[in-house]
Design an enzyme around this catalytic site. Structure first.
Site, PDB file in Angstrom:
ATOM      1  N   GLU A 199      39.579  39.664  40.593  1.00 40.18           N
ATOM      2  CA  GLU A 199      39.944  40.210  39.283  1.00 40.18           C
ATOM      3  C   GLU A 199      41.012  41.292  39.377  1.00 40.18           C
ATOM      4  O   GLU A 199      41.822  41.476  38.460  1.00 40.18           O
ATOM      5  CB  GLU A 199      38.705  40.799  38.586  1.00 40.18           C
ATOM      6  CG  GLU A 199      37.639  39.795  38.217  1.00 40.18           C
ATOM      7  CD  GLU A 199      36.628  39.581  39.349  1.00 40.18           C
ATOM      8  OE1 GLU A 199      36.916  40.073  40.481  1.00 40.18           O
ATOM      9  OE2 GLU A 199      35.597  38.939  39.138  1.00 40.18           O
TER      10      GLU A 199
ATOM     11  N   ASP B 163      82.743  39.443  47.414  1.00 37.03           N
ATOM     12  CA  ASP B 163      84.194  39.389  47.425  1.00 37.03           C
ATOM     13  C   ASP B 163      84.714  40.597  48.211  1.00 37.03           C
ATOM     14  O   ASP B 163      83.995  41.570  48.404  1.00 37.03           O
ATOM     15  CB  ASP B 163      84.716  39.413  45.989  1.00 37.03           C
ATOM     16  CG  ASP B 163      86.220  39.213  45.918  1.00 37.03           C
ATOM     17  OD1 ASP B 163      86.770  38.601  46.852  1.00 37.03           O
ATOM     18  OD2 ASP B 163      86.827  39.670  44.946  1.00 37.03           O
TER      19      ASP B 163
ATOM     20  N   VAL C 230      32.213  33.356  40.436  1.00 41.57           N
ATOM     21  CA  VAL C 230      32.902  34.467  39.772  1.00 41.57           C
ATOM     22  C   VAL C 230      33.307  35.536  40.778  1.00 41.57           C
ATOM     23  O   VAL C 230      34.381  36.132  40.693  1.00 41.57           O
ATOM     24  CB  VAL C 230      32.014  35.071  38.662  1.00 41.57           C
ATOM     25  CG1 VAL C 230      32.650  36.336  38.088  1.00 41.57           C
ATOM     26  CG2 VAL C 230      31.764  34.050  37.561  1.00 41.57           C
ATOM     27  N   ALA C 231      32.415  35.768  41.759  1.00 36.71           N
ATOM     28  CA  ALA C 231      32.685  36.807  42.757  1.00 36.71           C
ATOM     29  C   ALA C 231      33.892  36.466  43.624  1.00 36.71           C
ATOM     30  O   ALA C 231      34.573  37.366  44.145  1.00 36.71           O
ATOM     31  CB  ALA C 231      31.452  37.007  43.631  1.00 36.71           C
TER      32      ALA C 231
END
Length: 530
Positions: free
Chosen positions: A258, A300, A253-254
């Site tokens: 996040e 153009d 998870v670390a």
């Protein structure tokens, strides 16, 4: 041709059969699908997995915080795209599009969506053609088909000519007037089929999406490998398996960043705000990053880098270069021939305004510049045109690069021709120089080539002008015969001022590392000068 057009009853029946004359815009996804697509991107899936694990190991704060970040990011992205789609939808329907048709034997103005095959539509300069159809009637009828072909030069239309008797939805009437009998509407038109093809194309990921996907895969792989190493190492050292499992999961998870989606979101949102201040609508947040990846801009020339306001600046005649004021004082017969070519071989018109005698050009700006040139010389172009009885005309051809008119001037049949200097020189056998008509030999050609190249290198758009005398009056003229054995009169040099903001814009692009490429139909000398 059925001049009365359809009846109201016939139109209703055909409308049910063919449907409205509109392109059914394909919605790539509905609201729920859009939300799900925003939530379940690869990085968000990784974050949701981390949130699930946090909740499983009873780290509720971390779990709900990560899930909240995912939902917030998805909501903001969805809202941005939804607002952009609504803005674009409102812009498309800002002004209703009405057309003139013949119904029940009388002229009516109806919505373009009510057009059906068989309708007789009346068109004039400036009108947008609402459907495909064949030309029923035409008077100096020229169509700007750049929306389909990319070529800005108008194409003439005449009934009965296989290559010039069809018009298409989405194009514009450049000059003249006419009527068309509708053959295809909506999705069945050529423009509609192109739109359907474009809608079937799959969106490609932006560079940022590709990098985020690679990052998510890399982080997931590194996290799983490191977590596995932590678990195996801990168990081998005698720690409890469940305790090491929780430690390994916490480490996994670390690894998940996040805060990364929030940082990306805030950065892109700032970009969207800055674009909005510049009055630019951004449909997707990620488009901001895509714009930042631009390395080449193709632009153009006419009307983009320049003002699109052509004016005659120089005239090469009788071996010398003259300003419009100097040319006005020339009374030579062949100088008047140049005026004939400029005014008669011309499809544009001028609309006079009440504010200080200014004029607006109807039609091609280059053609209009020639009429303004005649006006500056004190010539009423409409009266001058009426002096020439037109017997036949050949509109500008992109391949031949010239246009011509066969006319009766004071009882003499002549051909007046104008076009590309190279083509005019190639098609001429004589030229006017030193006050007389000479045979165009090698030295004469080199002199003319040097003259027009000199004008082109100064940034002018150069037109060659010529005529053919002593022609025989016949019912039908062949273009190859009309535009050959000419007498070259000289060249008309037109300038289109550079926009004052163009230089600063190019410098900004250069400082940003963006290469700018100019695309133009002018010759290389004019392009290089600009």
């Amino acid at each position: 041709m059925q001049q009365k057009g359809l009846t109201t009853h016939e139109a209703k029946v055909l409308l049910k059969q063919y449907g409205p004359n509109s392109f059914a815009e394909k919605t790539n996804y509905k609201t729920l699908t859009l939300i799900l697509n925003e939530i379940f991107s690869l990085l968000n899936i990784l974050l949701l997995f981390a949130a699930g694990i946090s909740l499983y190991i009873k780290h509720y704060t971390d779990g709900f915080l990560i899930a909240g970040i995912v939902v917030l990011n998805a909501a903001v992205s969805f809202w941005q795209e939804y607002k952009a789609e609504q803005t674009l939808h409102e812009l498309k329907h800002l002004t209703p599009n009405t057309v003139r048709v013949m119904r029940d034997g009388r002229e009516l103005a109806i919505s373009s969506e009510s057009i059906v095959p068989g309708d007789l539509i009346l068109l004039e300069t400036g009108d947008k053609i609402p459907a495909d159809g064949w030309v029923a009637d035409a008077f100096n009828f020229e169509i700007n088909e750049s929306a389909l072909t990319g070529e800005s030069i108008p194409v003439y239309k005449k009934p009965g000519e296989p290559e010039h008797d069809m018009v298409y939805a989405g194009t514009l009437v450049a000059t003249g007037r006419g009527s068309i009998s509708v053959t295809a509407t909506g999705r069945n038109s050529k423009f509609g089929k192109i739109a359907q093809t474009l809608q079937s194309l799959r969106e490609t990921p932006t560079p940022l999406q590709t990098q985020i996907k690679k990052l998510a895969i890399t982080l997931a792989g590194v996290g799983v490998v490191l977590s596995g190493i932590i678990y195996v190492t801990g168990v081998s050292l005698g720690y409890e398996a469940f305790e090491m499992f929780l430690t390994a999961v916490s480490s996994l998870v670390a690894v998940v960043p996040e805060g990364l989606p929030s940082i990306i979101l805030i950065t892109l949102a700032v970009g969207v705000k800055r674009m909005a201040m510049k009055k630019a609508v951004v449909r997707k947040l990620l488009a901001i990053e895509g714009l930042g990846s631009v390395s080449i801009i193709c632009t153009d020339k006419t009307g983009t880098l320049t003002r699109g306001e052509m004016r005659v600046s120089q005239v090469y005649f009788n071996g010398g270069i003259h300003s419009p004021r100097e040319f006005k004082n020339l009374n030579a017969h062949h100088a008047q021939k140049i005026i004939d070519v400029a005014v008669v071989v011309n499809t544009a018109g001028l609309v006079y305004k009440f504010d200080h005698g200014s004029v607006t050009v109807l039609g091609d700006t280059t053609e209009g510049a020639l009429l303004i040139f005649a006006r500056e010389l004190g010539i009423d172009y409409e009266i001058h045109r009426n002096k020439c009885k037109v017997l036949d005309e050949f509109s500008f051809d992109q391949k031949l690069k010239c246009m011509s008119v066969v006319c009766d001037i004071n009882g003499e049949v002549e051909a007046l021709v104008k076009g590309s200097p190279e083509i005019i020189i190639k098609s001429s056998s004589r030229y006017f120089d030193d006050g007389r008509v000479k045979t165009l030999d090698h030295d004469g050609k080199q002199k003319l080539i040097a003259a027009y190249e000199n004008l082109s290198q100064k940034g002018y758009r150069v037109l060659g002008v010529a005529y053919k005398d002593r022609m025989v009056h016949t019912k039908k003229y062949q273009r190859e015969e009309v535009e050959s054995d000419l007498i070259c009169l000289g060249f008309i040099a037109l300038s289109d001022p550079i926009r004052p903001e163009a230089k600063a814009a190019l410098q900004i692009a250069k400082r940003a590392g963006i290469r700018t490429v100019m695309i133009t139909g002018d010759n290389q000398y004019t392009a290089m000068a600009v």
